[in-house]
Each structure stands twice: as structure tokens, then as C-alpha cells.
Design a protein around this motif. Structure first.
Motif, PDB file in Angstrom:
ATOM      1  N   GLU A  12      66.519  16.573 106.595  1.00 45.09           N
ATOM      2  CA  GLU A  12      65.806  17.852 106.805  1.00 45.09           C
ATOM      3  C   GLU A  12      64.633  17.633 107.762  1.00 45.09           C
ATOM      4  O   GLU A  12      64.349  18.447 108.636  1.00 45.09           O
ATOM      5  CB  GLU A  12      65.248  18.373 105.470  1.00 45.09           C
ATOM      6  CG  GLU A  12      66.317  18.858 104.498  1.00 45.09           C
ATOM      7  CD  GLU A  12      67.109  20.030 105.059  1.00 45.09           C
ATOM      8  OE1 GLU A  12      66.532  20.858 105.769  1.00 45.09           O
ATOM      9  OE2 GLU A  12      68.330  20.090 104.789  1.00 45.09           O
ATOM     10  N   GLN A  13      63.995  16.472 107.589  1.00 46.82           N
ATOM     11  CA  GLN A  13      62.805  16.200 108.404  1.00 46.82           C
ATOM     12  C   GLN A  13      63.180  16.086 109.877  1.00 46.82           C
ATOM     13  O   GLN A  13      62.521  16.620 110.758  1.00 46.82           O
ATOM     14  CB  GLN A  13      62.134  14.915 107.938  1.00 46.82           C
ATOM     15  CG  GLN A  13      60.728  14.799 108.469  1.00 46.82           C
ATOM     16  CD  GLN A  13      60.329  13.352 108.702  1.00 46.82           C
ATOM     17  OE1 GLN A  13      61.039  12.423 108.316  1.00 46.82           O
ATOM     18  NE2 GLN A  13      59.195  13.172 109.346  1.00 46.82           N
ATOM     19  N   PHE A  14      64.332  15.416 110.143  1.00 45.08           N
ATOM     20  CA  PHE A  14      64.747  15.293 111.545  1.00 45.08           C
ATOM     21  C   PHE A  14      65.082  16.660 112.115  1.00 45.08           C
ATOM     22  O   PHE A  14      64.713  17.004 113.236  1.00 45.08           O
ATOM     23  CB  PHE A  14      65.937  14.333 111.703  1.00 45.08           C
ATOM     24  CG  PHE A  14      66.390  14.298 113.129  1.00 45.08           C
ATOM     25  CD1 PHE A  14      65.694  13.522 114.045  1.00 45.08           C
ATOM     26  CD2 PHE A  14      67.416  15.098 113.578  1.00 45.08           C
ATOM     27  CE1 PHE A  14      66.042  13.538 115.396  1.00 45.08           C
ATOM     28  CE2 PHE A  14      67.773  15.122 114.919  1.00 45.08           C
ATOM     29  CZ  PHE A  14      67.090  14.331 115.821  1.00 45.08           C
ATOM     30  N   ALA A  16      63.912  19.487 111.298  1.00 46.68           N
ATOM     31  CA  ALA A  16      62.684  20.276 111.519  1.00 46.68           C
ATOM     32  C   ALA A  16      61.906  19.790 112.740  1.00 46.68           C
ATOM     33  O   ALA A  16      61.323  20.582 113.463  1.00 46.68           O
ATOM     34  CB  ALA A  16      61.808  20.203 110.275  1.00 46.68           C
ATOM     35  N   THR A  17      61.910  18.497 112.984  1.00 46.25           N
ATOM     36  CA  THR A  17      61.038  17.986 114.048  1.00 46.25           C
ATOM     37  C   THR A  17      61.778  17.499 115.287  1.00 46.25           C
ATOM     38  O   THR A  17      61.215  17.467 116.378  1.00 46.25           O
ATOM     39  CB  THR A  17      60.192  16.798 113.531  1.00 46.25           C
ATOM     40  OG1 THR A  17      61.115  15.775 113.105  1.00 46.25           O
ATOM     41  CG2 THR A  17      59.285  17.184 112.390  1.00 46.25           C
ATOM     42  N   GLY A  18      63.039  17.076 115.128  1.00 47.83           N
ATOM     43  CA  GLY A  18      63.716  16.395 116.240  1.00 47.83           C
ATOM     44  C   GLY A  18      64.690  17.269 117.004  1.00 47.83           C
ATOM     45  O   GLY A  18      65.164  16.870 118.057  1.00 47.83           O
ATOM     46  N   ARG A  20      66.144  20.197 119.387  1.00 49.88           N
ATOM     47  CA  ARG A  20      65.623  21.001 120.510  1.00 49.88           C
ATOM     48  C   ARG A  20      66.820  21.458 121.335  1.00 49.88           C
ATOM     49  O   ARG A  20      67.824  20.718 121.417  1.00 49.88           O
ATOM     50  CB  ARG A  20      64.671  20.164 121.355  1.00 49.88           C
ATOM     51  CG  ARG A  20      65.319  19.026 122.110  1.00 49.88           C
ATOM     52  CD  ARG A  20      64.397  17.840 122.277  1.00 49.88           C
ATOM     53  NE  ARG A  20      64.505  16.939 121.141  1.00 49.88           N
ATOM     54  CZ  ARG A  20      63.516  16.182 120.690  1.00 49.88           C
ATOM     55  NH1 ARG A  20      62.324  16.219 121.251  1.00 49.88           N
ATOM     56  NH2 ARG A  20      63.687  15.371 119.670  1.00 49.88           N
ATOM     57  N   TYR A  93      67.138  11.696 126.136  1.00 47.08           N
ATOM     58  CA  TYR A  93      67.274  11.223 124.744  1.00 47.08           C
ATOM     59  C   TYR A  93      68.611  10.533 124.554  1.00 47.08           C
ATOM     60  O   TYR A  93      69.643  11.037 125.005  1.00 47.08           O
ATOM     61  CB  TYR A  93      67.185  12.386 123.746  1.00 47.08           C
ATOM     62  CG  TYR A  93      65.867  13.103 123.796  1.00 47.08           C
ATOM     63  CD1 TYR A  93      64.747  12.591 123.132  1.00 47.08           C
ATOM     64  CD2 TYR A  93      65.739  14.283 124.535  1.00 47.08           C
ATOM     65  CE1 TYR A  93      63.526  13.240 123.207  1.00 47.08           C
ATOM     66  CE2 TYR A  93      64.516  14.933 124.606  1.00 47.08           C
ATOM     67  CZ  TYR A  93      63.417  14.407 123.947  1.00 47.08           C
ATOM     68  OH  TYR A  93      62.222  15.049 124.021  1.00 47.08           O
TER      69      TYR A  93
END
Ligand SMILES: Cc1cc2nc3c(=O)[nH]c(=O)nc-3n(C[C@H](O)[C@H](O)[C@H](O)COP(=O)(O)O)c2cc1C
Ligand SMILES: Nc1ncnc2c1ncn2[C@@H]1O[C@H](COP(=O)(O)OP(=O)(O)OP(=O)(O)O)[C@@H](O)[C@H]1O
Length: 316
Positions: A12-14, A16-18, A20, A93
Motif C-alpha cells: 500500500e505504501q508503494f 501511495a508514494t511510488g 506515477r 525508473y
């Protein structure tokens, strides 16, 4: 370029932040040969036109290694080398997705809804024969539908040389058969091995040809045994030289492990424990058992002359 390791399911954290909006090229890309370059260059160009970052998704370890397929024989470009090459191609990336038994069973649908959609992929760029998901059941044409139109797909046509599709498996075969010319032509550069210089059997100096013995840094595809004209890179400097890949039959009757011994021209110095990269430019001859040390020295002297003239002709 930023390198990001991922595993399925994404956290979930990825998400939300990673994640794009991005243009993503997907594939194993072992070798980063001319066919792969055409896929990745398409992604970089499209990303540029859209004003989005260009990314590449690849899998590690090699699926064939994990699936214990009999024909797995090492990497053409281990991760670090892939990273260096992708950086030079203008990729922003690099995602390295952990390939394991569980991931091999993820369905095409879950690959799309569990990875590509949460990553916010705007356009996926893949080769015409790209396969994904359990048993490779997913095809390029299904990506858009599986994402419920969340992403576009750009399918790149086959990159051919002399009517043949450039492929990693073709390059592996050529290297193992000693056809370095074909391997290098399909790679679009010379095949390269990187390792650490180790102590050898200390015979080279007495022969008049000191050699750096390379302990390979990774599980590379091993090229056919024999003698090669090479270009080597050490600490920001480049040298020409000759390399023997083999078991040194003149001195050993039953050696099973190959040695990688490089004699560099115009070099003297101690480089033990240091890193050396060697590009295999030409195949000169097969390794042989010589009847005397003098015959071996005479042959290596000839090899060095041949290598110098071939490498010089290349620069002209
Ligand atoms: C260009 C080149 C070609 C070589 N060709 C052979 C060969 O055909 N047969 C062989 O037994 N050893 C060959 N060798 C390996 C030499 O035997 C080896 O360099 C020598 O044993 C020194 O290595 P050491 O110091 O690790 O013993 C070759 C080495 C070089 C650098
Ligand atoms: N010659 C080529 N022309 C166009 N696309 C290619 C070519 N070779 C590979 N691709 C594409 O590049 C991506 C990575 O492919 P992959 O690494 O599986 O290719 P490969 O070189 O054909 O490998 P292998 O020989 O092991 O099947 C995929 O999307 C694939 O379709």
C-alpha cells in the motif's frame, strides 16, 4: 535513473508514494540487444512526447532459473550491467520485480490489475511477442482490455537482422558456439564480462605473457572456450589485449573449471582484487594442447599480433 525493487503484491505504501503516470517498457530484457533497444527507445521517445517519465520493468532472478528450465545457462547482462545500460538509454525508473514461484502463478489479469494499474501506467510498450502471467498466457493485445482501458498499449514490431528476429536465446547460442561476431552484431556492442582479478598459477609471467585471472562477478553465459581479441576496462582506463577462455590443456589433463585469463598490451602493474571488465571483440582460435611450452609461447605471440591488427582495423 532510480532503481526500484518490487515484489507482488505491491505494498500500500508503494502504491501511495511510488506510483506515477508513466510510459513503461516491460520485458526480461536479458542482453539489452538491438530488439530490446527498439522497445525501450520507443518508450523513451513516447514518454518524451507525452512529458512523462520513461520506465522499464524487468524480472529477477531470470524466470528460466526459477522455473528450473533445463536450458538456463546464466545472464547476458546481470542486474548491475542492465542498470548501467538502461541509464545510458535515458530511462528514468527501472523496476526490478522479484520473480519467484508464487509470482510465476500470478494470472495475466492479476499482473495487470495488481501491478500495472496501481503503478498508474499510462502506456505499456512491449514487443509483438510479449507474454506475461501464468504459463505466459497473457498477450500484448489483451493488456488494454484487462486494464479496463486504464492504459494504452504500444506494440513494437519485430527487429530483424538478415530476416531473423534478434533474440536473447540466439545470442546465448552464438556465444556458446564461438560465433562472437553474430552475438556482438545482435547485441549492438561487444559481449562483456566483469570480474575480480585473482591469483592464477603464476606461470604467465615466466611465459612472457603475464595474465590477469578473472573471477566472474556474476553467473554469466560462458562463451565458447578459445582465444579472443579483447578490449578491457580498469579504473577508468581502457586497454587492448588477448584472452584465453578454457582449461589450459597444455598444463592440465582433467580440469573441469574454465579460466578467464587476460593478457593486456602496454600494461604493467598490480591489479589483484580489483575489478576488470573485458569486452570480447573477435574470436581468434580454439584452445589447444601444445607439445611444448615454446610452441605455446610462439602461438600466444601470434595471437597477440593478430589481435592488435584486428583491433586496429576496427578503429580505422
Ligand atoms: C592469448 C592466450 C592464449 C592461450 N592459449 C592457450 C592454449 O591454446 N592452450 C593452453 O593450454 N593454454 C593457453 N593459454 C593459457 C596459458 O597456458 C596460461 O596463460 C599460462 O598457463 C599462464 O597462466 P597461469 O599463470 O594461471 O598458469 C593461453 C593464454 C593466453 C593469454
Ligand atoms: N527482436 C525483437 N523485436 C522487437 N521486440 C522484441 C525483440 N526481441 C524481444 N522483444 C521484446 O522485448 C521484450 C523483452 O523480451 P524478451 O527478453 O523475452 O526477448 P527475447 O530476446 O526474444 O528473449 P528469448 O530469446 O529468451 O525469448 C518483450 O516485450 C519482447 O516482445
Amino acid at each position: 535513473m532510480e532503481t526500484i525493487s518490487l515484489s507482488y503484491p505491491l505494498t500500500e505504501q508503494f502504491i501511495a508514494t511510488g506510483a506515477r503516470p508513466q510510459v513503461l517498457a516491460i520485458g526480461q530484457f536479458d542482453g539489452l540487444h538491438l530488439g530490446h533497444a527498439s522497445v525501450i527507445e520507443t518508450a523513451v521517445k513516447l514518454a518524451d512526447e507525452l512529458g512523462l517519465p520513461a520506465s522499464v520493468m524487468t524480472f529477477h532472478p531470470h524466470p528460466k532459473e526459477v522455473m528450473k528450465k533445463g536450458d538456463y545457462d546464466g545472464y547476458l547482462t546481470p542486474p548491475q550491467e542492465k542498470e548501467r545500460l538502461l541509464r545510458s538509454m535515458g530511462v528514468d525508473y527501472m523496476y526490478i520485480v522479484e520473480f519467484n514461484d508464487a509470482f510465476s502463478r500470478v494470472s495475466p489479469q492479476n499482473f495487470v490489475t495488481g501491478i500495472l494499474v496501481p503503478l498508474k501506467v499510462h502506456t505499456a510498450v512491449v514487443g509483438f511477442d510479449f507474454r506475461y502471467g501464468y504459463r505466459g498466457e497473457g498477450q500484448a493485445g489483451m493488456l488494454r482490455e484487462l486494464s479496463e482501458n486504464a492504459l494504452d498499449v504500444n506494440t513494437v514490431p519485430p527487429f530483424l537482422i538478415d530476416g531473423e528476429k534478434v533474440s536473447s536465446s540466439g545470442i546465448r547460442k552464438a556465444l556458446q558456439e564461438g560465433d562472437i561476431r553474430l552475438a556482438n552484431r545482435w547485441l549492438g556492442r561487444s559481449y562483456s564480462l566483469t570480474g575480480t582479478v585473482m591469483h592464477g598459477e603464476k606461470r604467465g609471467r615466466q611465459l612472457g605473457f603475464p595474465t590477469a585471472n578473472l573471477k566472474l562477478a556474476e553467473h554469466y553465459v560462458i562463451p565458447a572456450s578459445g582465444v579472443y581479441a579483447v578490449r578491457a576496462h580498469h579504473g577508468g582506463r581502457s586497454f587492448e589485449g588477448v584472452m584465453n577462455v578454457g582449461v589450459k590443456p597444455t598444463f592440465h589433463d582433467d580440469a573441469a573449471v574454465s579460466w578467464f585469463e587476460v593478457h593486456l598490451f602496454d600494461f604493467s602493474g598490480d591489479i589483484y582484487d580489483e575489478s576488470l571488465s573485458v569486452e570480447l571483440v573477435h574470436f581468434l582460435r580454439e584452445e589447444r594442447k601444445f607439445g611444448s611450452i615454446d610452441e605455446l609461447i610462439a602461438q600466444i605471440t601470434k595471437d597477440a599480433e593478430t589481435a592488435k591488427s584486428l583491433l586496429k582495423a576496427e578503429k580505422a
